[in-house]
Motif scaffolding. Structure first.
Motif, PDB file in Angstrom:
ATOM      1  N   LEU A   1      15.646   7.843  78.207  1.00 40.66           N
ATOM      2  CA  LEU A   1      14.470   7.756  77.099  1.00 40.66           C
ATOM      3  C   LEU A   1      15.106   8.631  76.131  1.00 40.66           C
ATOM      4  CD1 LEU A   1      11.377   7.680  79.572  1.00 40.66           C
ATOM      5  CD2 LEU A   1      12.121   5.815  77.999  1.00 40.66           C
ATOM      6  N   THR A   2      15.560   9.888  76.502  1.00 36.32           N
ATOM      7  CA  THR A   2      15.674  10.874  75.661  1.00 36.32           C
ATOM      8  C   THR A   2      17.034  10.726  74.694  1.00 36.32           C
ATOM      9  OG1 THR A   2      14.950  12.674  77.140  1.00 36.32           O
ATOM     10  CG2 THR A   2      16.752  13.434  75.302  1.00 36.32           C
ATOM     11  N   GLU A   3      18.019  10.142  75.448  1.00 38.31           N
ATOM     12  CA  GLU A   3      19.143   9.473  74.393  1.00 38.31           C
ATOM     13  C   GLU A   3      18.720   8.536  73.520  1.00 38.31           C
ATOM     14  OE1 GLU A   3      23.711   8.266  75.142  1.00 38.31           O
ATOM     15  OE2 GLU A   3      22.254   7.224  76.333  1.00 38.31           O
ATOM     16  N   MET A   4      17.969   7.589  73.835  1.00 41.23           N
ATOM     17  CA  MET A   4      17.352   6.797  72.726  1.00 41.23           C
ATOM     18  C   MET A   4      16.429   7.400  71.617  1.00 41.23           C
ATOM     19  SD  MET A   4      17.658   3.448  71.878  1.00 41.23           S
ATOM     20  CE  MET A   4      16.839   2.384  70.814  1.00 41.23           C
ATOM     21  N   ARG A   5      15.683   8.098  72.133  1.00 43.78           N
ATOM     22  CA  ARG A   5      14.717   9.070  71.243  1.00 43.78           C
ATOM     23  C   ARG A   5      15.586   9.747  70.094  1.00 43.78           C
ATOM     24  NH1 ARG A   5      11.973  13.983  73.106  1.00 43.78           N
ATOM     25  NH2 ARG A   5      13.940  14.734  72.496  1.00 43.78           N
ATOM     26  N   ILE A   6      16.750  10.491  70.711  1.00 39.82           N
ATOM     27  CA  ILE A   6      17.600  11.128  69.774  1.00 39.82           C
ATOM     28  C   ILE A   6      18.191  10.208  68.989  1.00 39.82           C
ATOM     29  CG2 ILE A   6      19.789  12.407  69.759  1.00 39.82           C
ATOM     30  CD1 ILE A   6      18.921  13.690  72.195  1.00 39.82           C
TER      31      ILE A   6
ATOM     32  N   PHE B   1      24.548   4.665  67.293  1.00 44.53           N
ATOM     33  CA  PHE B   1      24.213   6.314  67.447  1.00 44.53           C
ATOM     34  C   PHE B   1      24.359   6.645  68.915  1.00 44.53           C
ATOM     35  CE2 PHE B   1      21.426   4.984  63.956  1.00 44.53           C
ATOM     36  CZ  PHE B   1      22.055   5.484  63.029  1.00 44.53           C
ATOM     37  N   ILE B   2      24.571   5.571  69.598  1.00 47.09           N
ATOM     38  CA  ILE B   2      24.988   5.608  71.150  1.00 47.09           C
ATOM     39  C   ILE B   2      26.222   5.615  71.443  1.00 47.09           C
ATOM     40  CG2 ILE B   2      24.000   5.100  73.274  1.00 47.09           C
ATOM     41  CD1 ILE B   2      21.413   4.399  72.476  1.00 47.09           C
ATOM     42  N   ASP B   3      26.547   6.529  72.327  1.00 45.74           N
ATOM     43  CA  ASP B   3      28.012   6.790  72.968  1.00 45.74           C
ATOM     44  C   ASP B   3      27.970   5.945  74.131  1.00 45.74           C
ATOM     45  OD1 ASP B   3      30.555   6.875  73.631  1.00 45.74           O
ATOM     46  OD2 ASP B   3      30.612   9.153  73.267  1.00 45.74           O
TER      47      ASP B   3
ATOM     48  N   SER C   1      31.150   6.956  76.745  1.00 43.19           N
ATOM     49  CA  SER C   1      30.780   8.096  77.440  1.00 43.19           C
ATOM     50  C   SER C   1      29.627   7.800  78.355  1.00 43.19           C
ATOM     51  CB  SER C   1      30.337   9.351  76.590  1.00 43.19           C
ATOM     52  OG  SER C   1      31.393   9.555  75.524  1.00 43.19           O
ATOM     53  N   ARG C   2      28.872   7.208  78.282  1.00 42.68           N
ATOM     54  CA  ARG C   2      27.655   6.918  79.153  1.00 42.68           C
ATOM     55  C   ARG C   2      28.108   5.831  80.247  1.00 42.68           C
ATOM     56  NH1 ARG C   2      21.979   4.625  76.462  1.00 42.68           N
ATOM     57  NH2 ARG C   2      21.272   4.069  78.563  1.00 42.68           N
TER      58      ARG C   2
END
Lengths: 236, 236
Positions: A76-81, A160-162, A165-166
Motif C-alpha cells: 500500500l505504501t509503495e503504491m501511495r508513494i 514509478f514502481i521498481d 527490485s521488488r
C-alpha cells in the motif's frame, strides 16, 4: 486560459462548480502575481496547498486501503508513494488544464514556471484543498475517480514502481537466489518502432515474460508479471 | 487491561462504541501475538496504521488550517510536525490507555515494547484508522478534540517547537542582527524548585521576558513571547 474559462471547463468536464469562487482564485494565484497586482486583495495558493497535500494523502490512502483489501502495508505504501508525488501530480494538473489557468508573476512566466513540475504539483494540491473546502470530501473523491484513480487501471503508475527490485526482494527473502533477465526477441513494428520481449528466470527456471519499447521496459514488464503470479494469493 | 475493559473505558470516557469490534481488535493486535495464537483468524494492526497515519495528517492539517486563518503555510507546517510525531502520539496513546490494551507477543512484552514510543505511535494511528472506518471522520474529530486538539490550548506542543531558532530566522530575515539572552533572576520556590527569568534583546533593546524551570526554558519562553508580539498581525 482565463479563470472564467477554467470555471466553464470544470463545469463542462467534471460537473464541478465552486460556490466560493475566491477559493478557486486563491488556488490558482502565485505570490508574485499578487505583488504585481497590488489592487488584488486575495491570497496566494500556499495555505490551500498545505491543506490539499494532506487531503491528497488521506484520500489516496483510503482509496488504496479499500480497493486492495489483501495488500499488506508495504505494498500500500509503495503504491501511495507512486501516486502521491511531483511527477504524478504535475501530470494530472496538465490533464485537467490547471497549468493554463495559473495566475503567475511575470518573472515566473518568463522562466517557464507554468510548465515546471514542482509548481504544477503545488497548484494541484492547492486546487484539491480548495475543492475540499468548497464542495467536500465526496466531490474530491469523484474528481479523483475521473483522474488519478482512473489511471490506476492503466499502467500509468508502473513507471514509478521498481518491479525488478521488488521481485528481487521477494525472491531473496529466504536467502540468495540466482535471478536472470534475458532478451528473447526484438521485433520492428509497422510504425518503425521496436518491440522487445524479455524473460525473467529464477535458478534457470523461467518465471514470466514481458514486452516493452526498450529492453529495460520489457524486463520490468516480466518482473511485474512474475510478481503478480507470485502474489496471487496476497493481492486483490 | 482486556480488550473488553478497554471497550468499556472508551464508552464511558469518550462515548465511543465500535459497531465492528473486529476493527478495534485488529488495531490492538501486534503480529507476534497472532503467531503465538494460531487459532486467531484476524489481522495485525499494520494496515490500519497505514490508513490512520493519513487520517491523522489530514485531520490535524484541516484543524490547524481552520483554527489559524492568518498563519502562513510555514507556521502551519511547523505546528503540524510538532503535533504529528512519535512522542506526541505515544503521549496520547498512554493518555487514552491504548498501551494497556495492546495484544503483544511474549517476546515484545519481555522487551518492554508496551512502553516503547514507536509501538505506541503505531497503535495510536491504527486505532484512529479503525475509528475512522467504523464511526467516520466526525467521530475522529470529536475524539481528537478531547485529546490532541485540547493540548493545543496548553503549552504541550511548545516543547517540540524551537522558538529560539524561529525568532532568529524572523529577526535575521533582512540581514544580520545582534540577539542576546540574559538571565535576569533565579528564585527558589516553596517546593524547593528554582524559577528562572530570562530576557531576549535585539540590538540591546529588550523584546520580551520569560520564566521557566531552567535557564533554557526561560529563554525559550522569552523567545516565544517575542515571536508572538512580532507576529501579532499575522497570527490568530
Amino acid at each position: 486560459m482565463s479563470v472564467d474559462s477554467f470555471k466553464q471547463y470544470l463545469n463542462q468536464t467534471f460537473a464541478i462548480s465552486f460556490d466560493n469562487e475566491t477559493l478557486l482564485l486563491e488556488a490558482l494565484t502565485q505570490r508574485n502575481y499578487l505583488n504585481e497586482h497590488p489592487d488584488e486583495t486575495g491570497r496566494d495558493y500556499q495555505r490551500l496547498e498545505f491543506l490539499g497535500d494532506a487531503v491528497m494523502q488521506e484520500t489516496v490512502a483510503e482509496y488504496l486501503f479499500r480497493r486492495y483489501p489483501k495488500w499488506h502495508e508495504g505494498q500500500l505504501t509503495e503504491m501511495r508513494i507512486a501516486m502521491v508525488q511531483t511527477r504524478s501530480f504535475a501530470h494530472f494538473a496538465r490533464q485537467v488544464r490547471l497549468n493554463e489557468a495559473i495566475r503567475l508573476g511575470k518573472g515566473e512566466e518568463m522562466n517557464g514556471a507554468r510548465d515546471r513540475d514542482s509548481l504544477l504539483e503545488d497548484i494541484w494540491e492547492a486546487f484539491i484543498g480548495a475543492l475540499y473546502l468548497d464542495q467536500g470530501a465526496d466531490t474530491v473523491k469523484r474528481f479523483l475517480d475521473a483522474t488519478l484513480f482512473a489511471a490506476v487501471d492503466t499502467d500509468f503508475f508502473d513507471h514509478f514502481i521498481d518491479f525488478k527490485s521488488r521481485l528481487q526482494e521477494k525472491l531473496q527473502a529466504n536467502g540468495p537466489v540466482d535471478i536472470d533477465y534475458n532478451t528473447i526477441s526484438e521485433t520492428i513494428l509497422a510504425d518503425n518502432s521496436t518491440c522487445f520481449e524479455a524473460s525473467v528466470s529464477l535458478d534457470d527456471r523461467e518465471l514470466a515474460r514481458g514486452t516493452g519499447k526498450s529492453i529495460k521496459d520489457a524486463e520490468k514488464a516480466a518482473a511485474r508479471k512474475a510478481l503478480n503470479s507470485l502474489e496471487d494469493d496476497t493481492t486483490e
